[in-house]
Design a protein around this motif. Structure first.
Motif, short mmCIF file in Angstrom:
data_model
loop_
_atom_site.label_atom_id
_atom_site.label_comp_id
_atom_site.label_asym_id
_atom_site.label_seq_id
_atom_site.Cartn_x
_atom_site.Cartn_y
_atom_site.Cartn_z
N ASP A 106 0.81 -1.22 0.00
CA ASP A 106 0.00 0.00 0.00
C ASP A 106 0.84 1.28 0.00
N SER A 107 1.98 1.23 0.66
CA SER A 107 2.85 2.40 0.73
C SER A 107 4.24 1.93 1.16
N LEU A 108 5.14 2.84 1.40
CA LEU A 108 6.48 2.48 1.84
C LEU A 108 6.51 1.98 3.27
N THR A 109 5.37 2.04 3.97
CA THR A 109 5.34 1.57 5.36
C THR A 109 4.19 0.61 5.64
N GLN A 110 3.39 0.26 4.62
CA GLN A 110 2.19 -0.53 4.89
C GLN A 110 1.94 -1.57 3.81
N VAL A 111 1.48 -2.75 4.25
CA VAL A 111 1.06 -3.81 3.34
C VAL A 111 -0.26 -4.39 3.82
N THR A 112 -0.94 -5.09 2.92
CA THR A 112 -2.18 -5.79 3.26
C THR A 112 -1.97 -7.28 3.02
N LEU A 113 -2.41 -8.09 3.98
CA LEU A 113 -2.22 -9.53 3.91
C LEU A 113 -3.48 -10.22 3.39
N SER A 114 -3.31 -11.50 3.08
CA SER A 114 -4.44 -12.31 2.60
C SER A 114 -5.37 -12.73 3.72
N GLU A 115 -4.92 -12.63 4.98
CA GLU A 115 -5.72 -13.03 6.13
C GLU A 115 -5.53 -12.03 7.26
N PRO A 116 -6.53 -11.85 8.12
CA PRO A 116 -6.38 -10.92 9.24
C PRO A 116 -5.50 -11.49 10.34
N CYS A 117 -4.86 -10.63 11.07
CA CYS A 117 -4.01 -11.04 12.18
C CYS A 117 -4.87 -11.38 13.40
N SER A 118 -4.26 -12.07 14.37
CA SER A 118 -5.00 -12.54 15.54
C SER A 118 -4.52 -11.89 16.83
N ALA A 119 -3.74 -10.82 16.72
CA ALA A 119 -3.24 -10.13 17.91
C ALA A 119 -2.99 -8.67 17.57
N THR A 120 -2.88 -7.86 18.63
CA THR A 120 -2.54 -6.44 18.47
C THR A 120 -1.18 -6.22 19.10
N THR A 121 -0.19 -5.84 18.27
CA THR A 121 1.18 -5.67 18.76
C THR A 121 1.86 -4.55 18.00
N VAL A 122 2.54 -3.69 18.75
CA VAL A 122 3.34 -2.63 18.14
C VAL A 122 4.79 -3.09 18.08
N GLY A 123 5.39 -2.96 16.92
CA GLY A 123 6.79 -3.35 16.78
C GLY A 123 7.03 -4.85 16.82
N VAL A 124 6.07 -5.63 16.33
CA VAL A 124 6.25 -7.09 16.32
C VAL A 124 7.29 -7.48 15.28
N ALA A 125 8.09 -8.50 15.61
CA ALA A 125 9.10 -8.99 14.66
C ALA A 125 8.41 -9.71 13.51
N LEU A 126 8.78 -9.36 12.29
CA LEU A 126 8.17 -9.93 11.09
C LEU A 126 9.24 -10.41 10.13
N THR A 127 8.93 -11.48 9.40
CA THR A 127 9.81 -11.98 8.36
C THR A 127 9.03 -12.07 7.05
N PHE A 128 9.45 -11.31 6.06
CA PHE A 128 8.85 -11.35 4.72
C PHE A 128 9.77 -12.18 3.83
N ALA A 129 9.29 -13.34 3.40
CA ALA A 129 10.11 -14.25 2.61
C ALA A 129 9.52 -14.42 1.22
N GLN A 130 10.34 -14.20 0.20
CA GLN A 130 9.87 -14.40 -1.18
C GLN A 130 9.88 -15.89 -1.50
N ASP A 131 8.71 -16.43 -1.81
CA ASP A 131 8.61 -17.85 -2.14
C ASP A 131 8.10 -18.08 -3.56
N THR A 132 7.79 -17.01 -4.29
CA THR A 132 7.20 -17.12 -5.62
C THR A 132 8.08 -16.40 -6.63
N TYR A 133 8.41 -17.09 -7.72
CA TYR A 133 9.35 -16.56 -8.70
C TYR A 133 8.79 -16.78 -10.11
N PRO A 134 9.10 -15.88 -11.05
CA PRO A 134 8.57 -16.02 -12.41
C PRO A 134 9.32 -17.07 -13.22
N VAL A 135 8.65 -17.61 -14.21
CA VAL A 135 9.32 -18.48 -15.17
C VAL A 135 9.78 -17.62 -16.35
#
Length: 313
Positions: free
Chosen positions: A112-141
């Motif tokens: 959405d912006s340089l600081t925000q993304v939208t996921l495919s599913e809603p989160c189940s907790a409210t946390t500020v500064g939670v540790a996140l890992t964004f891993a690329q698993d999909t690649y083009p042919v």
């Protein structure tokens, strides 16, 4: 040297007795020559799909990138992650997200912006500064991709064969079930036209980067005068990877049948040329030797003596 489009069309029309022969093909304005070019491209496409030609084998080496380890703010019931330091490296539909309070196998569906993304599913907790890992698993042919060659997918960094392609059922079980991960990489083709391939489990910071190598069949059976592969014939100087005799026989059959004539004999000739081309294509696989091996590559029980173990009598 392979004949070009003009020579193939002239040979086919000459053998069919359709004179006078054209002097140009791609820029022709008469119906027969224009139809011949269209049918010649049909012959090339059908041959590409009819067999796994060794001359169309290609290799794809994909570097599986290290994930982005960062932080963000999540809210219970919301699929939006905010306050990410930077999303510059992220892209929609190619990244998985893991973190406390983030659903298993949740994907980034929009940046959405340089600081925000939208996921495919809603989160189940409210946390500020939670540790996140964004891993690329999909690649083009590649642009010329037609299909993967079975059992050629290897993790060259870890020297393991990649398992797959997974079925949709297994893919969902691994992404959604309790027992979701293991040490071996797996893959699946996804997307309309199978335009991307996806790995599981997603790469981790400790296990990347690594290289996945695979072989595939290219659908670029034609090439220009400089031998640059292309998808179809477009100019008179184009050539292709198939034998001249096969292309001429294929064009004769297609053109004669398209004009409503009995093409039985030309069909038989096309099939004869096809079988000859397949037989001559590439090198036959190594024959399996059923005799006992005389040279062993690795240490084995066959190298242990019956008695004495090398000691002097």
């Amino acid at each position: 040297m392979a004949s070009n489009v003009l020579a193939i069309v002239q040979a086919a029309l000459g053998e069919l007795g359709l004179f006078p022969l054209p002097t140009v093909v791609a820029a022709a304005t008469d119906n027969t020559t224009m139809q011949a070019l269209a049918l010649l491209n049909k012959v090339g496409r059908e041959l590409s799909a009819r067999a796994d030609w060794s001359t169309l084998n290609a290799e794809l080496d994909t570097v599986i990138a290290a994930p982005l380890v960062t932080t963000g703010t999540i809210a219970d019931g919301s699929a939006v992650i905010t306050a990410i330091p930077t999303t510059a490296a992220l892209a929609a539909n190619t990244f998985l997200v893991t973190g406390t309070g983030v659903p298993s196998a949740a994907r980034v569906i929009s940046v959405d912006s340089l600081t925000q993304v939208t996921l495919s599913e809603p989160c189940s907790a409210t946390t500020v500064g939670v540790a996140l890992t964004f891993a690329q698993d999909t690649y083009p042919v590649p642009a010329d991709f037609r299909k993967f060659l079975s059992e050629t997918q290897w993790d060259r960094t870890n020297h393991w064969q990649v398992i797959g392609p997974m079925s949709p059922q297994e893919d969902q079980w691994r992404r959604s079930g309790i027992v979701a991960q293991g040490p071996r990489s797996r893959f699946r083709q996804v997307g309309r036209g199978l335009s991307v391939f996806r790995f599981w489990p997603p790469p981790t910071a400790s296990g990347t980067p690594f290289i996945i190598s695979t072989e595939y069949q290219s659908r670029y059976w034609a090439q220009d005068a400089s031998a640059v592969p292309k998808e179809t014939f477009t100019v008179d100087t184009d050539t292709c990877v198939y034998p001249d005799a096969l292309m001429i026989a294929g064009l004769k059959f297609e053109l004669w049948a398209a004009k409503g004539f009995d093409a039985t004999a030309y069909f038989a000739d096309r099939e004869t040329q096809f079988q000859a081309a397949i037989t001559a294509d590439g090198i036959a696989p190594q024959r399996v030797n059923m005799n006992r091996r005389t040279v062993l590559d690795l240490i084995s029980p066959w190298m242990v003596p019956d008695a004495g173990y090398g000691a002097s009598p």
